[in-house]
Design a protein around this motif. Sequence first.
Motif, mmCIF file in Angstrom:
data_model
loop_
_atom_site.group_PDB
_atom_site.id
_atom_site.type_symbol
_atom_site.label_atom_id
_atom_site.label_comp_id
_atom_site.label_asym_id
_atom_site.label_seq_id
_atom_site.Cartn_x
_atom_site.Cartn_y
_atom_site.Cartn_z
ATOM 1 N N GLY A 133 0.815 -1.213 0.000
ATOM 2 C CA GLY A 133 0.000 0.000 0.000
ATOM 3 C C GLY A 133 0.844 1.257 0.000
ATOM 4 N N SER A 134 0.511 2.189 0.888
ATOM 5 C CA SER A 134 1.227 3.462 0.960
ATOM 6 C C SER A 134 2.141 3.505 2.186
ATOM 7 C CB SER A 134 0.236 4.621 1.018
ATOM 8 O OG SER A 134 -0.609 4.489 2.157
ATOM 9 N N GLU A 135 2.583 2.340 2.631
ATOM 10 C CA GLU A 135 3.413 2.244 3.831
ATOM 11 C C GLU A 135 4.658 3.117 3.734
ATOM 12 O OE1 GLU A 135 5.137 -1.694 5.226
ATOM 13 O OE2 GLU A 135 3.164 -1.750 6.142
ATOM 14 N N GLU A 136 4.890 3.942 4.767
ATOM 15 C CA GLU A 136 6.062 4.830 4.838
ATOM 16 C C GLU A 136 6.192 5.691 3.571
ATOM 17 O OE1 GLU A 136 6.710 1.393 6.124
ATOM 18 O OE2 GLU A 136 5.946 2.442 7.880
ATOM 19 N N ALA A 137 5.079 6.233 3.095
ATOM 20 C CA ALA A 137 5.074 6.998 1.842
ATOM 21 C C ALA A 137 6.025 8.184 1.887
ATOM 22 C CB ALA A 137 3.652 7.482 1.539
ATOM 23 N N GLU A 138 6.056 8.887 3.009
ATOM 24 C CA GLU A 138 6.920 10.065 3.117
ATOM 25 C C GLU A 138 8.397 9.679 3.070
ATOM 26 O OE1 GLU A 138 3.069 10.818 5.284
ATOM 27 O OE2 GLU A 138 4.573 9.228 5.225
ATOM 28 N N ILE A 139 8.716 8.526 3.653
ATOM 29 C CA ILE A 139 10.099 8.035 3.645
ATOM 30 C C ILE A 139 10.524 7.723 2.217
ATOM 31 C CG2 ILE A 139 11.685 6.272 4.500
ATOM 32 C CD1 ILE A 139 10.527 7.884 6.782
ATOM 33 N N TRP A 140 9.687 6.983 1.515
ATOM 34 C CA TRP A 140 10.042 6.551 0.161
ATOM 35 C C TRP A 140 10.077 7.712 -0.823
ATOM 36 C CZ3 TRP A 140 12.674 2.570 -0.983
ATOM 37 C CH2 TRP A 140 12.619 1.434 -0.174
ATOM 38 N N SER A 141 9.191 8.661 -0.644
ATOM 39 C CA SER A 141 9.192 9.832 -1.524
ATOM 40 C C SER A 141 10.542 10.541 -1.468
ATOM 41 C CB SER A 141 8.072 10.787 -1.115
ATOM 42 O OG SER A 141 8.093 11.954 -1.900
ATOM 43 N N ASN A 142 11.068 10.686 -0.269
ATOM 44 C CA ASN A 142 12.364 11.343 -0.092
ATOM 45 C C ASN A 142 13.500 10.505 -0.670
ATOM 46 O OD1 ASN A 142 14.944 11.675 1.793
ATOM 47 N ND2 ASN A 142 13.860 13.638 1.756
ATOM 48 N N ILE A 143 13.461 9.189 -0.436
ATOM 49 C CA ILE A 143 14.510 8.304 -0.952
ATOM 50 C C ILE A 143 14.512 8.304 -2.476
ATOM 51 C CG2 ILE A 143 15.248 5.889 -1.105
ATOM 52 C CD1 ILE A 143 14.323 5.552 1.791
ATOM 53 N N ILE A 144 13.335 8.343 -3.073
ATOM 54 C CA ILE A 144 13.229 8.388 -4.537
ATOM 55 C C ILE A 144 13.901 9.633 -5.091
ATOM 56 C CG2 ILE A 144 11.592 8.714 -6.446
ATOM 57 C CD1 ILE A 144 9.696 6.801 -4.904
ATOM 58 N N GLU A 145 13.669 10.780 -4.451
ATOM 59 C CA GLU A 145 14.287 12.030 -4.905
ATOM 60 C C GLU A 145 15.798 11.988 -4.738
ATOM 61 O OE1 GLU A 145 12.907 14.598 -6.541
ATOM 62 O OE2 GLU A 145 11.210 13.198 -6.601
ATOM 63 N N ARG A 146 16.271 11.445 -3.624
ATOM 64 C CA ARG A 146 17.713 11.333 -3.426
ATOM 65 C C ARG A 146 18.332 10.352 -4.419
ATOM 66 N NH1 ARG A 146 18.909 9.316 1.875
ATOM 67 N NH2 ARG A 146 16.737 9.140 2.512
ATOM 68 N N GLY A 147 17.560 9.311 -4.760
ATOM 69 C CA GLY A 147 18.040 8.340 -5.730
ATOM 70 C C GLY A 147 18.275 8.955 -7.106
ATOM 71 N N LYS A 148 17.387 9.866 -7.510
ATOM 72 C CA LYS A 148 17.536 10.542 -8.808
ATOM 73 C C LYS A 148 18.870 11.283 -8.884
ATOM 74 C CE LYS A 148 12.579 11.318 -9.594
ATOM 75 N NZ LYS A 148 11.510 12.358 -9.670
ATOM 76 N N LYS A 149 19.230 11.933 -7.786
ATOM 77 C CA LYS A 149 20.485 12.685 -7.753
ATOM 78 C C LYS A 149 21.691 11.747 -7.798
ATOM 79 C CE LYS A 149 18.384 16.402 -5.028
ATOM 80 N NZ LYS A 149 18.380 17.098 -3.718
ATOM 81 N N ASP A 150 21.476 10.508 -7.372
ATOM 82 C CA ASP A 150 22.559 9.531 -7.323
ATOM 83 C C ASP A 150 22.541 8.592 -8.524
ATOM 84 O OD1 ASP A 150 24.811 8.623 -5.972
ATOM 85 O OD2 ASP A 150 23.712 7.043 -4.939
ATOM 86 N N GLY A 151 21.704 8.920 -9.520
ATOM 87 C CA GLY A 151 21.659 8.110 -10.739
ATOM 88 C C GLY A 151 20.852 6.835 -10.629
ATOM 89 N N LEU A 152 19.974 6.752 -9.621
ATOM 90 C CA LEU A 152 19.161 5.555 -9.446
ATOM 91 C C LEU A 152 17.679 5.909 -9.511
ATOM 92 C CD1 LEU A 152 19.104 2.495 -8.765
ATOM 93 C CD2 LEU A 152 18.952 3.151 -6.348
ATOM 94 N N LYS A 153 16.983 5.318 -10.452
ATOM 95 C CA LYS A 153 15.545 5.533 -10.569
ATOM 96 C C LYS A 153 14.831 4.443 -9.776
ATOM 97 C CE LYS A 153 11.726 5.978 -13.866
ATOM 98 N NZ LYS A 153 11.332 5.902 -15.303
#
Length: 272
Positions: A39-59
């Motif tokens: 579901g939407s478990e830890e949505a705020e956590i993952w949203s932030n990790i996704i953005e940091r991943g983009k900067k690190d070359g990981l989608k």
Amino acid sequence: MKKLLIAFTALFAAFTLAACSTSSAVSNNNSTIKVGVAGSEEAEIWSNIIERGKKDGLKIKLVHFTDGNQINAATQNGQVDVNAFQHYYYLNQWNKSNHGTLKAVGKTYLAPTRLYPGKGITKVSDLKSGDQIVIPNDPTNEGRALALLQTIGLIKLKHADLATPNDITNNRLNLKIIPVDAGQLPQQLKTVAAAVIDNGTAHDSKLNPHSAIFVEPISSASSVWINILAANANKATDPNVKKLIKLYQTQTTKDLFKKYYPTEIPAWDTKF
């Protein structure tokens, strides 16, 4: 003519190598990893990790499921690269039951389960003979809930890997302990004395964790309840999986837990 041909061949080889190098760089900068979540478990956590991943070359692409068994099956067959929803105990039981080869690749957090009060209850001592307590009906969380009730002193269990109500050997208040679907537990509080509710379900139902009348104690025995990132064994050393773990296990993630999920304890560098 021969010298010209050699020069052309060398130039073509150099161009080809450069093109391959550029292509490889583009590929590495656009690496994609699919993460199975509930579901939407830890949505705020993952949203932030996704953005940091983009900067690190990981989608990072989240793939949402409603059932833990489906998530593990999808991880096993390669539909997703890694998942983030379960603790060690659940993973071990799933592997045994399904001949799985999933492996824990990184710790995430520990979420103590809680006993929430129902109708007319404000503390554990308010529970009286014949009261109803509802618990999750999936095997893993059912056993964990019963262990919690034993810790409180309400029941005693015979030793069992996955305890069920049939394993209760002593029930001093003759409590009616009823397993129901985890998603229905919060609604049951209107009619029962108490409910053992996991952290995710409580959060989604906007239950106040401070209203709980008992919280699962944290000790060395809690290690089996630590949540994890899990992947198929052949994906455990994948560079993208390692990069995801590194992105997750940071002080930034700890700060997000403190802000959005204060009842969940980051577990990757904590000793219990």
